[in-house]
Every structure is written in structure tokens, then in C-alpha cells.
Design a protein around this motif. Structure first.
Motif, PDB file in Angstrom:
ATOM      1  N   ASP A 158      -4.125   0.384   6.933  1.00 12.36           N
ATOM      2  CA  ASP A 158      -3.357  -0.196   5.822  1.00 12.36           C
ATOM      3  C   ASP A 158      -2.818   0.887   4.901  1.00 12.36           C
ATOM      4  N   TRP A 161       0.145   2.321   6.823  1.00 11.42           N
ATOM      5  CA  TRP A 161       1.304   1.427   6.866  1.00 11.42           C
ATOM      6  C   TRP A 161       2.082   1.454   5.539  1.00 11.42           C
ATOM      7  N   CYS A 166      10.673   1.761   7.146  1.00 11.24           N
ATOM      8  CA  CYS A 166      11.217   1.146   8.350  1.00 11.24           C
ATOM      9  C   CYS A 166      12.488   0.372   8.031  1.00 11.24           C
ATOM     10  N   ASP A 171       8.265  -5.040  10.421  1.00 18.52           N
ATOM     11  CA  ASP A 171       6.924  -4.831   9.864  1.00 18.52           C
ATOM     12  C   ASP A 171       6.097  -4.059  10.880  1.00 18.52           C
ATOM     13  N   LYS A 173       3.043  -3.002  10.866  1.00 21.24           N
ATOM     14  CA  LYS A 173       1.677  -3.503  11.046  1.00 21.24           C
ATOM     15  C   LYS A 173       1.662  -4.696  11.979  1.00 21.24           C
ATOM     16  N   THR A 174       2.590  -5.637  11.777  1.00 21.79           N
ATOM     17  CA  THR A 174       2.655  -6.822  12.637  1.00 21.79           C
ATOM     18  C   THR A 174       2.982  -6.442  14.065  1.00 21.79           C
ATOM     19  N   CYS A 198      11.298   3.006  12.556  1.00 24.20           N
ATOM     20  CA  CYS A 198      10.724   3.597  11.349  1.00 24.20           C
ATOM     21  C   CYS A 198      11.044   5.087  11.329  1.00 24.20           C
TER      22      CYS A 198
END
Length: 759
Positions: A158, A161, A166, A171, A173-174, A198
Motif C-alpha cells: 500500500d 502503490w 498511472c 488502478d 493495486k487492483t 504507470c
């Protein structure tokens, strides 16, 4: 005053000296007892042209409305991301005013500037990054997650991220945690950077012009090395290049030097203007005052300056002849060229070997001396033959100075057309900007593995398949095909309206100066507010004629623009020498045609102001009148041009030199009264003052030039209409009559004072 009684009738008087009257150039106007200056009883002229001009101007506003509806000038001011969103302006991006590039090196190596065409993806961010971060390098080194005892992997992820930058809607993380997804796991994370979803790295940056620029480019206290070592000692790009490589570092350093130097110079120059603004205003005011004084005293200086210039030219040519003779004698005595005849082969060899060798030939100086002698003889003969006409030209300039001096309001007239032209240029620029931004977002395909390999293929970001290893990114804005025609219409409108304003001023001024000339008793017979009377007649009756004349110039100007455009387009391909030659000939011809038409239009406007006829009739009358007095026309034009140029150069150079002495503290008594501001580049301020003074002097002398041309045509009309008898007395001054060998046989009234007709 009404219609001319002399129209179509033969003039019984013989043509005066200096004028050849033939049927080819028409016949001189006959005396009309009802004519005493600009005709008051006149009607509207060239109404169709006035209607066309009105419709055209309305069309410009329609074009402006189209641009207003579809254009967005903010795209020229604010940065735009890869999806065409305007940072800080588009819906949803109001809080993201800054633009950051995923790989700034791509911009330096492809366009060497921060432009929309940079192939690197770019996104809008709220704040520029304050640290250097290279997640792609960490992934390749298997050190993406630091080993921190006691902290779960999810929390460490986290934290990472939160550092990612990006594309909008992506997303990391997703995508990383999506089972079976394209970017799942560490391998998917590496592909995430390679697909440019990203940023593979970014450097500590600061905002500049709404773009995140590396801090070492903006902050002189931050070095490139400190930025890299603060974050990582080694950074790899998506293409596999090493950021510590000397070649890439050289690109950064070169860009940094250019950027900082330009930024420093512009900042310093701006501060110089802020510190010396009052000196600039004083310099411009001095230019205005000197221009006014120069025009007023022209009545006393015109003859002196003209004859001194002629004699100075004689002296210069005589000195040149003496120098040539002296060199010829010295070379003969030294035996450098002892031969009585010129050895052609040796002469050619000497010329080829250099100019100094050519000048060592005795025959060279003999040829120079003969050429200068012939030129001096011709100038002396021309001066002697045209002596009376030169005196007439000088006297006309003096009388024009008196006319301007008696109507000082004419010197304030340039302010009105200047303001009108500012409005026109502002309108044109506004419409042009809105049309230029009436674009559609253009997306192209970029290769993900090698960003420099761009495939020129349009794409739609909403339907593009990212699994191919390529990406669909915003490249530039693409204009609809009809915009070029609207821009052409707008440019033509600029030319037409600018020339219309110039013509309006010429008609108004010529009406005022003609009222002065045809006033027999000066200043008693001069109308009240003659300038505003001339302007009223121009606006009330002759807008159509003014539109007609200005339309001709506008058409020639737009043709010249098209020729320039064709030449530029020709240079982009394989250049054809024949076509290039033809284009250059056409450019020269249309340049000459524009000069001639401006000259003819000016004289046509004078006739319009006096007689109130339409443009074609006035142009014909003016042309024939000038052709019947072609020698006088040549002399008066050249002398006037010379004196006006001399005045402009003297005023501009005088104020500029005074500014130089002031900024270098060489005028101590002025420095004691007026503090010299601290400036870094005083020559920039001096250049601005010089250019401003030149423009001001040009405006003032344009009024004087119009006075000379109007008085000249009135003088020619006076010579054709009148013979000096009691019934047909001359309106010209006694000094002018004396030069022309004319005189009024007796005064108009029995008790008239001798000087009542004197100007």
C-alpha cells in the motif's frame, strides 16, 4: 458647387512649364467660378462596395462565432494529458493543474521541447513529486518490496502503490491483485511499466508553466547528481537504457543549460523593463515632441537640408574622384602597374586571388574614377535642369509645414487609426486562436517496447486493444478540413479592414489639407474644424470608395501570402528550379504592383476628398493629372521621401543615443535630476525606446507626407484651372507663384492688403 462646369470642355490655356498636355493623358480642368475647395454638394459613391464590405465584416463575426462555439484556447495555455484532458480546466481535473511526463527523456530526444507531440504518456497531477522514485528499476532488481520486519506485505505494498503515477482510470493495486489478469503478480507488475500504464520512474520535480519539470532544471541550487543519488544511484528506462549513461546525462545537462539560460535572461529582461518603465515613457515622449518640432520647423529647414544634401553628394563624389586619381598616381609611381594597357590574364588572376590584389591594379582606380566622374556630371546636369522643380518641391514642403502648423489637430489623428487597428488586430487574433483550437483530439498508436518507434496510425482509446503490446495515446489536435478556409477568410478580413482604416485616414486628412489650400484668405477662409469635416464627408459619402480601394490592396496582399505559402511548400519536397524562379518573379511583380497601387490609391483618395466622385473616376483623374506633370511628380516624391527619412532617422537615432549616454552615466547633469535605474541589459531598453520612437515618428511624418501629396495635387489643379487674371486668380502663395514665374494681375478686391493671399 454641384457638378463641374469644366467637365468635357477643352482648356484653352497652354500647358504650364513642366507639364505635357496630350490627349493620351486627358485635358486639364477648366476654370469653374463655383469651385472653392472640397465640394459640399456630393452624393454617396460605390454603394455596392460598401454593401459588400458590410456583409464581409458580418461574415467575420459569423466565422468568429463558429470559432467561439467549437474552439478552446485553453489548450494553448494549459497542459494537456495523453487523453486530451486540459489540466486544471477539464471536468474532473480542476484540482490537477500540473502535467507530468512518464519519461521526460523521450521529449528531449525527439522534440527537444515540452510539446503535445512528445511520445511519452502524460497525466495531470495535483502536486509534482518531491522525491525520485524508480519502481521499474526496483522490480528488475527484485527489490521492489523492502524487507521491514514486523510490517505485513500488504501494508508495504500500500505504501508503494501510493507512490505510483498511472494513467487515468488505471488502478495498479487492483490490476496487481486481479487473479489471472494481465498485470497480476510481479511479472504483471513489470509488464505494467512496459505497457506504459504507470511511470517507470520520475524525478523530484517542481511546477513550471503547469508542467512538472525536474528540480535541477528549475532550481539552480539543485544539481542533477544530487537528484539521482538522493533517490537511486541507477535508474533504468522501459527500453532498457541506463539513466546514468553519459549520453542520457548529456541530454539532461544540455536541456538544463538551455532552459536555465533562457529562463534567466527572460527574468532579468523583465526586471529591467520594470525598473526602467518611466525612462521608456520619457524616451517615447521625447520622440513625439521632436517629431512635432521637426514638422513645424520644416518650413525653415526644408530648403537648407535639400540643397546641403545635394551639395554634400557633389562633394562626396568629388572626394571619391580625387581618391581614385591619387591611388592611380601612386600606383603609377611605384610601378605596380607600369604597363600602359591592362594585362587581362594578370588582372583576372589578381581578381580571383582576392579583392586586395584587384585594388592594386592601376586600371582599377582609373575605371572607378571615370565611373564616378560620369555619375557626378550626370547629377550636376540633372540638378541644373531640374533646379526650378527642386525649388517648387522645397516650397511645397514649406507650405505643407504651414498647413500642418495651422491645423495641429491633424497630428493627433494617428491616434484614432492606431486604436482602430489595435481593435482589428485583436479581433483577428481572437478569431484565429479560436479557429486554431477548434480541433479534435488525435490519438495515435505508440509501440510499448520502443517509444521512439511511432506508427502513424490513428486509434480510438476507448476501443483500442492494449494486449497487443502497443498503446493508444493522445498525440496532437487535428483541425477539421474547413478550418483552413475560415482562417483564409479571417486573414483576408485583416488585410481589408487594416487597409480600410488607412484609406479612411487618408481621405479625412486630404479633405482637411485641401480645405486649407483652396482658402484664398488664410486663415479667415479656412473652415472650422477642417479635419472633422473631412472625416464626416468620408464617413457620410465615401465608405464604398474607401472599401473599393482597400479591397484592391487586400487582394494583392493575399496573393503575395499565397505565393509565400507555395514557396514554403515547394521547399519541403523536391525543389524545382524553374518553378522557384517563376515564383520569385511573381513575388517581385506583385510587390511592385502593391507599391504602385498604394501610390495610385493615395492620390485617388485625395481626388475623392476634393470632388466627391467614385473611386475609378478619381483614380483616373489623379493618374492623368500626375502623368501630365510626371517630372514634377518624380522630383517632389524623391525630395519628400528623402526629407522624411532624414527626419525619422535623426529623431530615432538622437533619442537612442541620448538613452545610451543616460544609461552609461555620461550625462551627469541629467543623472543628478533623474536617477539612472539599475538594469542588467540596458541595450534591450534602448532598442525598445528606439523602436517605439521610430513608430511614433513614422505616424507623425505620415501625416506630413499626406499634407505634401494633397498640396501638390491642389497645386497642379491650381496651375491648370487658373491663369492669374482677376477672374481666375491663383490660390497658391506668392512665394510659390514667384518660383513658377506666375502672379495674380490684380487683387480680388480693390482695398485688399498685399499679404492677404500669402500663406
Amino acid at each position: 458647387m454641384g457638378k463641374e462646369k469644366y467637365e468635357g470642355e477643352d482648356a484653352p490655356d497652354a500647358p504650364p512649364p513642366g507639364r505635357t498636355e496630350t490627349k493620351k493623358f486627358g485635358k486639364g480642368k477648366k476654370y469653374d467660378p463655383s469651385f472653392h475647395g472640397p465640394i459640399a454638394n456630393r452624393s454617396c459613391t460605390d454603394i455596392i462596395c460598401c454593401i459588400i464590405f458590410t456583409v464581409f465584416v458580418i461574415g467575420m463575426f459569423v466565422v468568429g462565432g463558429i470559432g467561439w462555439y467549437s474552439g478552446n484556447p485553453l489548450t494553448l495555455v494549459y497542459a494537456t494529458d495523453s487523453e486530451g484532458n486540459v489540466c486544471g480546466q477539464s471536468p474532473g481535473f480542476e484540482t490537477k493543474p500540473n502535467l507530468i511526463y512518464f519519461d521526460l527523456l523521450e521529449c528531449f530526444t525527439t522534440t527537444s521541447a515540452l510539446e503535445l507531440g512528445c511520445p511519452s504518456p502524460k497525466v495531470c497531477v495535483q502536486d509534482c513529486p518531491s522525491i525520485t522514485y524508480a519502481p521499474y528499476t526496483l522490480v528488475l532488481a527484485d527489490s521492489f518490496l523492502p524487507d521491514v520486519p514486523g510490517i505485513p506485505v500488504e501494508e508495504l505494498l500500500d505504501l508503494e502503490w501510493a507512490k505510483f503515477i498511472c494513467l487515468n482510470g488505471f488502478d495498479p493495486k487492483t490490476e496487481y491483485n486481479k487473479p489471472g489478469g494481465t498485470y497480476n503478480g510481479m511479472e504483471g507488475l513489470q509488464k505494467m511499466f512496459e505497457d506504459k500504464k504507470c511511470a517507470a520512474y520520475y524525478i523530484a520535480s517542481e511546477p513550471f508553466s503547469d508542467r512538472c519539470i525536474p528540480a535541477f532544471l528549475v532550481n539552480s541550487n539543485v544539481s542533477l547528481e544530487s537528484v539521482l543519488t538522493t533517490g537511486l544511484s541507477l535508474i533504468k528506462t522501459v527500453g532498457g537504457a541506463d539513466l546514468a549513461n553519459d549520453t542520457i546525462l548529456k541530454s539532461f545537462i544540455t536541456a538544463a543549460d538551455n532552459f536555465l539560460n533562457l529562463r534567466s535572461v527572460l527574468s532579468v529582461v523583465y526586471q529591467d523593463f520594470v525598473s526602467s518603465w518611466y525612462i521608456i515613457l520619457i524616451g517615447l515622449s521625447m520622440g513625439m515632441l521632436l517629431s512635432l518640432i521637426w514638422i513645424v520647423v520644416m518650413r525653415w529647414l526644408a530648403g537648407f537640408m535639400t540643397w546641403v544634401s545635394i551639395f554634400a553628394l557633389w562633394a562626396i563624389l568629388g572626394a571619391g574622384i580625387y581618391c581614385c586619381w591619387q591611388q592611380w598616381v601612386e600606383l603609377g609611381m611605384t610601378g605596380t602597374s607600369s604597363s600602359g594597357s591592362l594585362d587581362v590574364s594578370n588582372g583576372v588572376t589578381a581578381f580571383i586571388s582576392g579583392l586586395s590584389g584587384f585594388l592594386r591594379l592601376q586600371k582599377t582606380w582609373l575605371a572607378f574614377g571615370i565611373a564616378l566622374s560620369i555619375l557626378l556630371l550626370l547629377i550636376i546636369l540633372i540638378t541644373l535642369c531640374l533646379c526650378s522643380r527642386i525649388r517648387i518641391a522645397v516650397q511645397l514642403i514649406k507650405e505643407s509645414s504651414r498647413a500642418v502648423g495651422s491645423m495641429l489637430s491633424t497630428l493627433l489623428w494617428p491616434i484614432i487609426p492606431f486604436l482602430l487597428q489595435v481593435v482589428i488586430i485583436t479581433l483577428w487574433a481572437t478569431i484565429a486562436v479560436f479557429l486554431a483550437t477548434s480541433h479534435q483530439s488525435n490519438y495515435v498508436v505508440y509501440n510499448a517496447t520502443n517509444s521512439m518507434n511511432q506508427t502513424v496510425i490513428d486509434c480510438n482509446p476507448e476501443t483500442f486493444d492494449n494486449s497487443t503490446g502497443a498503446s493508444c495515446m493522445f498525440s496532437s489536435y487535428k483541425l477539421p478540413s474547413y478550418i483552413i478556409y475560415l482562417q483564409f477568410y479571417n486573414l483576408f478580413g485583416l488585410f481589408w479592414m487594416m487597409e480600410f482604416v488607412v484609406a479612411l485616414g487618408q481621405v479625412a486628412l486630404s479633405g482637411a489639407f485641401a480645405s486649407y489650400f483652396w482658402a484664398y484668405h488664410k486663415p479667415q477662409d479656412i473652415p472650422t474644424l477642417p479635419l472633422w469635416g473631412g472625416l464626416y464627408r468620408a464617413l457620410r459619402y465615401h465608405l464604398g470608395s474607401i472599401a473599393f480601394g482597400s479591397l484592391i490592396i487586400a487582394i494583392i496582399k493575399i496573393i503575395r501570402v499565397l505565393l509565400e505559402y507555395a514557396e514554403v511548400q515547394l521547399k519541403k519536397g523536391k525543389e524545382n528550379k524553374v518553378v522557384t524562379f517563376i515564383l520569385k518573379c511573381l513575388k517581385c511583380c506583385f510587390w511592385c504592383l502593391e507599391k504602385f497601387m498604394k501610390f495610385l490609391n493615395k492620390n485617388a483618395y485625395i481626388m475623392i476628398a476634393i470632388y466627391g466622385k467614385n473611386f475609378c473616376s478619381s483614380a483616373k483623374s489623379a493618374f492623368f493629372l500626375l502623368m501630365r506633370n510626371i517630372v514634377r511628380v518624380a522630383v517632389i516624391n524623391k525630395i519628400t521621401d528623402f526629407l522624411l527619412l532624414l527626419g525619422i532617422l535623426c529623431i530615432t537615432s538622437g533619442v537612442s543615443v541620448a538613452a545610451f549616454f543616460f544609461f552609461t552615466n555620461q550625462i551627469t547633469w541629467v543623472s543628478g535630476i533623474l536617477t539612472v535605474p539599475e538594469v542588467n541589459y540596458y541595450w534591450v531598453v534602448i532598442i525598445v525606446i528606439g523602436l517605439g520612437v521610430y513608430v511614433i515618428a513614422k505616424c507623425f511624418f505620415n501625416v506630413f507626407d499626406m499634407a505634401v501629396d494633397t498640396m501638390f495635387l491642389c497645386f497642379l489643379e491650381d496651375m491648370e484651372r487658373h491663369d492669374g487674371s482677376a477672374e481666375k486668380p491663383y490660390y497658391m502663395s506668392k512665394s510659390m507663384m514667384k518660383i513658377c514665374g506666375k502672379k495674380n494681375k490684380k487683387p480680388m478686391t480693390e482695398n485688399e492688403d498685399e499679404d492677404e493671399c500669402e500663406w
